[in-house]
Design a protein around this motif. Structure first.
Motif, PDB file in Angstrom:
ATOM      1  N   ARG A 133     -86.173  27.464 -78.243  1.00 30.46           N
ATOM      2  CA  ARG A 133     -87.695  28.231 -78.138  1.00 30.46           C
ATOM      3  C   ARG A 133     -88.576  27.959 -79.117  1.00 30.46           C
ATOM      4  N   ASN A 134     -87.969  27.812 -80.337  1.00 31.36           N
ATOM      5  CA  ASN A 134     -88.978  27.542 -81.623  1.00 31.36           C
ATOM      6  C   ASN A 134     -89.113  25.940 -81.601  1.00 31.36           C
ATOM      7  N   THR A 140     -90.964  19.104 -78.111  1.00 32.42           N
ATOM      8  CA  THR A 140     -91.709  19.371 -77.025  1.00 32.42           C
ATOM      9  C   THR A 140     -92.368  18.095 -76.351  1.00 32.42           C
ATOM     10  N   ALA A 162     -88.411  29.727 -70.468  1.00 34.60           N
ATOM     11  CA  ALA A 162     -88.706  30.050 -71.983  1.00 34.60           C
ATOM     12  C   ALA A 162     -89.760  29.554 -72.796  1.00 34.60           C
ATOM     13  N   ARG A 163     -90.145  30.039 -73.799  1.00 33.98           N
ATOM     14  CA  ARG A 163     -91.174  29.226 -74.524  1.00 33.98           C
ATOM     15  C   ARG A 163     -90.453  28.107 -75.249  1.00 33.98           C
ATOM     16  N   GLY A 164     -91.158  27.081 -75.752  1.00 36.18           N
ATOM     17  CA  GLY A 164     -90.497  25.776 -76.419  1.00 36.18           C
ATOM     18  C   GLY A 164     -90.532  24.691 -75.418  1.00 36.18           C
ATOM     19  N   ASP A 166     -88.526  24.776 -72.594  1.00 36.88           N
ATOM     20  CA  ASP A 166     -88.754  25.018 -71.118  1.00 36.88           C
ATOM     21  C   ASP A 166     -89.896  24.936 -70.542  1.00 36.88           C
ATOM     22  N   ASN A 194     -95.847  33.107 -70.789  1.00 37.08           N
ATOM     23  CA  ASN A 194     -95.834  32.072 -69.985  1.00 37.08           C
ATOM     24  C   ASN A 194     -96.103  32.379 -68.558  1.00 37.08           C
ATOM     25  N   SER A 246     -76.762  28.636 -79.931  1.00 36.91           N
ATOM     26  CA  SER A 246     -77.809  28.933 -79.049  1.00 36.91           C
ATOM     27  C   SER A 246     -77.563  29.045 -77.427  1.00 36.91           C
TER      28      SER A 246
END
Length: 400
Positions: A133-134, A140, A162-164, A166, A194, A246
């Motif tokens: 995510r981070n 990215t 999810a952020r990051g 995804d 999102n 994770s």
């Protein structure tokens, strides 16, 4: 019947519901308290139908020591169906057209999926892209490149919204097909940042998918179960960036249990966000550098996609001014925008999140941040003075 079997009397997949009443009863059975996926299949196999299983369920609960057990009220299921109708979601049952074929083969397939959007991507060859995510800037960028390459080959990109990593994968695959598997209801776009991306996925021919009831807020316990669907839909899973502990590694374990290919992108040994990927490669996962590596593992598609990926058009070149033509007065650039302390701190965090031990070009960082260079430059100077980042020859930056 074991937890991993769907029928105690047949090796054939269970038949889908044949009537609306049967469909309603099956959904009611699954929504009843203490009835998970494995218990659902066991009750259906033992009693022959959902209505018979519902009738027997209080006695089964009493025999297990659960007193005053009540099955899911009809009104709850009616409300769920009404909410889905308002949202434009469709209920797809195992065995029906639109249910992902590979997902149907796993040991604990969801009996139902709520689908918001188009079911067509669920029937196409798919690859899952998951990660931190981070995510770093390099992470990215890698997710976007892989998603674009896989989409150009005709493969659907699956991830978890999810952020990051995804979000980057979904965004890059909007034109070629992407599926977002939700940990809550398909009408609950999480995380909220999102929301627009989720709406775009649905509007541009993709799909939002969940096994949970409409309106359910995602909780921590929902994510591991969600991950088995991400890997179950896909022929392979690519872990782009992941720490040693994770959720992406949970997805990788699900993929291994399901007989899927597990692939990973290597990272710098000193970057904690790459530790999980490097561990997977050490333990036998295939190292991935680009989409062609994924295609090499999976082999050619049985029916290659004929549609060409959309290409960005070059902006039109403005004609040269004619001699003597009146010229527009030059408009001076506006003064730099003044940023508050909170905005500056947020920009610092965004910069640090995107940098790692591996050097990154400053101009690439500015593009990834989508922020004006005159705002990023002083922030970089602040972080360099604080000793948190390091400038290297060639305009490269890294964490100290």
């Amino acid at each position: 019947m074991t937890e991993n079997s769907k029928s105690s009397s047949s090796t054939h997949p269970p038949l889908p519901p044949t009537t609306e009443e049967d469909r309603f009863d099956r959904l009611r059975l699954l929504r009843s308290r203490r009835v998970g996926v494995a218990t659902y299949w066991r009750l259906l196999a033992e009693h022959g139908s959902a209505s018979a299983a519902l009738e027997a369920l209080p006695g089964v609960a009493a025999a297990a020591g659960v007193e005053n057990y009540r099955i899911c009220p009809e009104g709850v299921v009616q409300a769920e169906i009404a909410a889905a109708r308002r949202h434009g979601a469709r209920l797809v049952c195992l065995g029906e057209a639109g249910y992902p074929p590979l997902l149907a083969e796993i040991d604990d397939p969801p009996p139902f999926l709520w689908v918001a959007g188009d079911t067509a991507p669920l029937m196409r060859p798919a690859v899952a892209l998951v990660g931190a995510r981070n995510a770093s800037s390099l992470g990215t960028r890698m997710a976007r490149a892989l998603a674009q390459g896989l989409g150009a080959e005709g493969r659907v990109v699956v991830s978890g919204l999810a952020r990051g990593v995804d979000a980057a994968a979904h965004q890059a695959a909007l034109d070629t097909g992407t599926v977002a598997v939700m940990a809550g209801g398909v009408d609950i776009l999480y995380p909220s940042e999102n929301t627009r991306l989720g709406e775009e996925i649905r509007a541009r021919g993709g799909a939002l998918v969940s096994e949970h009831a409409m309106g359910l807020q995602p909780q921590a316990r929902h994510f591991p179960a969600r991950n088995r669907i991400v890997s179950g839909i896909s022929a392979a899973i690519v872990v782009v960036e992941a720490a040693a502990k994770s959720g992406s590694l949970i997805t990788a374990r699900c993929a291994l249990d399901q007989g899927r290919e597990v692939l990973a992108v290597p990272g710098h040994p000193l970057d904690a966000r790459a530790a999980g990927c490097n561990m997977l490669i050490r333990d036998g996962a295939r190292l991935i550098r680009h989409a062609e590596d994924v295609a090499e593992v999976l082999g050619p598609l049985p029916q290659p996609e004929t549609r060409q990926p959309s290409l960005p058009l070059e902006p039109p070149v403005a004609p040269a001014p004619q001699p003597g033509a009146d010229r527009e007065p030059t408009v001076p650039a506006p003064p730099p925008e003044t940023r508050s302390l909170q905005e500056t701190a947020q920009l610092h965090r965004q910069i640090l999140d995107r940098l790692g031990p591996a050097p990154l070009a400053e101009d690439q960082l500015i593009r990834d941040l989508a922020a004006p260079s005159d705002a990023v430059a002083p922030a970089l100077t602040d972080l360099e003075i604080d000793g948190r980042i390091r400038r290297q020859p060639g305009g490269l930056l890294s964490l100290s």
